[in-house]
Motif scaffolding. Structure first.
Motif: not given
Length: 870
Positions: A566-590
């Motif tokens: 299976e896969l997992f999905h959820a609504t994001s609290t960010c508006k775009n992918i750039s904001q996700i990277w900005a919220e999680l700087p220097d993180q290893n994201l899956p």
């Protein structure tokens, strides 16, 4: 069950008159009681062991025993028909035979293996029984052991008249109350011509005693019941009864194969191989199996096939046989379970056998070369690796004569047969390895472990080779019946006991010779095959010239064999992918996709190990099945996108630089400059330089760097997904990420790759498949690294610190690929001599290409661009 032979009283024995001379009247001798007893024993042994094949009913009976549908057989016979059929079929893997009082320690009401109980004992331990009290009762210890079994299980009686007091009265009637009148039922089978009134008195009394628990079943006969009626019910059932074997009790013995490992070892299986091989096994034996087998079902099958068992805490533990077949690296547990393969011959001969080894020898000419390889992995992987290597030395050629024909040095199926025999019949308890020696005129396989006892009895004082030369077939016995069943039951090789006989016949018909047999102390078995003499003449250059060429083609596809359920999905609290990277700087994201306002990933989004949990609305997380995701609009393309992201993280962990825009990966330069890699080529360890500087002949300085690269992309290939890889080149000005002007480099890298011919491309594919798989022989999992930690630059590569507690989280999203490139061998007419040689890359060609690249590097350094990675 047939009634046993009745005992008889002492009688006189006659001896025939001597031959020649005057005829004498018969003489009456009176042998001693011991001699008479011995002769009666021999008479009964011959009587109950006729040289006839078991009937079809017995064939299906052993199948039911193997499936666990029937676990215990009680017989009033003395014959060995059922054990003989078990040997012929190789199923069930183990049959516990209980014949004498000393065997009772092996009896169990919940047996690990099927058991056969001889109610009247063994003919080999014959004793006269003539008194009433001797023939009217069974062994009291045996009856005591049987009562719990009869109380808790139904009893089916087939082929037994029921006229013996010892069985009907002592075992059944007298213990009706103790067994609650056989509350699980007694099903007494009679042929349709019999009626209730025709039953013997003891059977009729027994039926009246237990009342409605007795059922008379009309059948056409023993064979019809098992081979037709019951087997048809089995085939038509929604699912066959699968009895997972219980833990081995104190009274049961373990073989090497059934020794249990720790529960943790069960997680170290190649589950893709388990799925493929168990499904094939069920298909071959016409056993129903699900279209998409799940782990629970597969584990049940491992239990049924003695590849797994329960420990005292009812935890599933893989057995040594299961680990040899499906372990990722079974040599960690079974250290000798590997093959030493050695190739000896002149360098000229090694080069002549084909492209597979031409680049792996030290020199040319008549010097003697020896190439050695240690083959490891599970038995399926070893089987594939050995056959792949042997096929390179078994190339067809045209035998000219009055009627020309295409021939091969060795029959290919015979080579596969002896490889299977080596894997299946070797003694894994010995420290020696299987040794395969390949020379220009012969192939020799030495296998630890000689003939098993069943085979030694079959050939008696003769050698097995002489027996087979005289036409004997069906000589068989199994040292490792579990392994044999999976290989043969899975359709890999024949199981009729005709393996060596067929090999002998095929090799002789092919014009070759074969010798085989155990050594003097029966500690090993040796098979030596000599190729047909014309092949030897071709090697020495004195035979007719070859007019056929054999080419082995390797596909550039690595198949995806397992994906997350299976896969997992959820609504994001960010508006775009750039904001996700900005919220999680220097993180290893899956690896993840951002679609609309949702995040999709193979990894559970609200897990404490997943840094993406900080950018989702946790109350909105849902699961979606793999199939459902693919069925969504554009789902198949998005799945490929997500797989490519996961692969790029895998490259990241391998220390490769990934050019995501152009979908290619390559090694960066080291601090010292060039980068050299060691890897396992097809026959031996090899070395190649994957990064090297190019120095200007005019200035004497490094002008650019040449990197061997691999282009990649996942694609749907019908119903399966494959990773397509294509070797190539990347040119940089700094040895890392500064590409030379892309618009010209693409053309030049294509031009450089075009200078590589078939053999070099095949070797490149082998190198990259080994690199991407981490050197695994059969299957590998993509490794996206650990999540939630800072990235650290170290020696030109990006790495991560280890983080504990992630194993289960990571395993749930495993993506497994085959590490072996599909290959096929074709035989074609040779090209005319004047165009057959495509030639090597000329020095002039390489100089022209090198000059062009140097010119580009010197004149357009300002046009260099960085690798696109975001």
């Amino acid at each position: 069950m047939a009634e046993p032979a009745s005992t008889c009283s002492d009688s006189e024995c006659f001896t025939p008159p001597e031959q020649g001379g005057q005829e004498q009247p018969p003489q009456l001798n009176h042998p001693s009681p011991n001699v008479r007893k011995s002769r009666r024993k021999e008479f009964f042994q011959q009587l109950v062991r006729p040289q006839v094949d078991p009937s079809p009913g017995y064939e299906k009976l052993v199948e039911f025993l193997h499936l666990g549908t029937i676990q215990t057989v009680l017989t009033t016979n003395f014959d060995s028909i059922l054990p003989r059929m078990q040997t012929i079929k190789g199923r069930p893997h183990y049959l516990t035979s209980i014949q004498i009082p000393a065997d009772l320690v092996k009896f169990s009401t919940i047996p690990q293996n099927p058991q056969l109980v001889y109610l009247h004992g063994s003919i080999d331990h014959y004793t006269d029984q003539n008194l009433v009290e001797e023939v009217q009762k069974l062994d009291p210890q045996l009856v005591d052991r049987l009562l719990p079994l009869l109380q808790d299980h139904p009893l089916i009686v087939v082929g037994y008249r029921g006229a013996e007091a010892s069985v009907m009265q002592h075992l059944l009637l007298q213990h009706a109350t103790a067994t609650n009148n056989f509350c699980h039922g007694v099903f007494w089978c009679t042929v349709k011509s019999e009626t209730r009134q025709s039953l013997p008195t003891l059977v009729d009394d027994f039926a009246k005693t237990i009342g409605s628990n007795f059922t008379q079943v009309e059948i056409d006969g023993f064979d019809e019941l098992f081979s037709r009626d019951l087997w048809k019910l089995h085939e038509n059932a929604e699912s066959f009864r699968e009895t997972a074997r219980s833990a081995v009790g104190s009274g049961q013995t373990q073989s090497f194969e059934t020794e249990m490992l720790t529960p943790q070892q069960t997680e170290k299986l190649e589950w893709s191989t388990v799925t493929a091989r168990i499904s094939r096994y069920c298909e071959t034996l016409r056993i129903r199996f699900p279209v998409h087998p799940e782990r629970v079902w597969l584990t049940e099958q491992l239990h049924n096939l003695n590849l797994a068992a329960f420990d005292n805490e009812h935890r599933t533990c893989i057995t040594k046989a299961g680990y040899l077949l499906f372990g990722k690296h079974p040599q960690d547990i079974v250290h000798p379970g590997k093959i030493k393969l050695t190739v000896r011959g002149t360098a000229k001969w090694l080069a002549r056998v084909g492209n597979d080894v031409r680049d792996e020898i030290a020199s040319g000419g008549e010097t003697e070369e020896s190439v050695e390889r240690l083959i490891e992995g599970n038995l399926w992987s070893q089987y594939d690796q050995v056959n792949d290597i042997l096929s390179a030395f078994n190339r067809p050629f045209r035998l000219k004569g009055e009627f020309s024909e295409n021939v091969m040095p060795y029959p290919p199926l015979s080579l596969k047969e002896i490889v299977v025999n080596a894997l299946v019949h070797r003694d894994y308890g010995r420290d020696e390895l299987v040794e395969i020696d390949v020379e220009p005129t012969r192939i020799r396989i030495t296998n630890p472990g000689g003939l098993v006892e069943e085979v030694r009895r079959s050939v008696e004082n003769e050698s097995i080779e002489e027996e087979i030369k005289r036409g004997a077939r069906g000589i068989k016995g199994y040292r490792n019946p579990v392994l044999a069943d999976l290989f043969y039951g899975g359709g890999v090789m024949d199981k009729r006991g005709s393996g060596l006989a067929d090999v002998y016949k095929a090799i002789r018909e092919n014009g070759g010779e074969i010798r085989f047999g155990a050594n003097d102390d029966n500690s090993s078995f040796i098979v030596e095959i000599f190729c047909r003499p014309e092949a030897v003449d071709e090697i020495t250059g004195t035979a007719s010239p070859l007019v056929l060429t054999s080419s082995r083609y390797a596909s550039n596809i690595l198949e995806v064999t397992e994906t997350p359920a299976e896969l997992f999905h959820a609504t994001s609290t960010c508006k775009n992918i750039s904001q996700i990277w900005a919220e999680l700087p220097d993180q290893n994201l899956p690896p993840f996709l951002f679609l609309g306002d949702k995040i999709y990933s193979f990894y559970e989004l609200d897990s404490r190990h997943n840094p993406l949990r900080h950018v989702i609305d946790k109350g909105t997380m849902e699961e979606i099945s793999f199939e459902e995701f693919v069925s969504l609009e554009d789902g198949d393309r998005r799945l490929i996108w997500l797989l490519n992201l996961t692969l790029e993280r895998h490259f990241y962990e391998l220390g490769l630089i990934t050019d995501k825009k152009r979908k290619r990966a390559y090694f960066p330069r080291s601090e010292d400059g060039s980068v050299t890699m060691n890897y396992q080529a097809r026959l031996k360890r090899a070395t190649r330089t994957v990064v090297k500087p190019r120095v200007s002949s005019r200035t004497g300085v490094v002008t650019y760097w040449e990197h061997q690269s691999v282009s990649y992309r996942f694609e749907w290939l019908g119903d399966i997904i494959g990773l397509l890889i294509e070797p190539g080149y990347v040119f940089t000005s700094d040895g890392k990420k500064k590409l030379l002007a892309p618009e010209r480099v693409n053309r030049l890298s294509t031009k450089r790759a075009s200078r590589d011919y078939n053999n070099a491309v095949h070797n490149d594919l082998t190198f990259w498949s080994r690199t991407i798989s981490g050197g695994e022989n059969a299957y590998f999992d993509l490794n996206p690294g650990n999540f939630g930690e800072r990235r650290i630059e170290s020696q030109g590569r990006i790495s991560t610190r280890k983080n504990g507690g992630l194993e289960e989280f990571m395993r749930s999203a495993s993506i497994t690929l085959s590490s072996r490139l599909p290959t096929v061998t074709t035989t074609d007419a040779a090209l005319p001599a004047d165009i057959e040689d495509f030639g090597e890359v000329s020095e002039q060609d390489m100089q022209e290409l090198d000059s062009e690249l140097i010119e580009l590097a010197e004149s357009q350094e300002e046009g260099a661009s960085d690798v696109y990675q975001d």
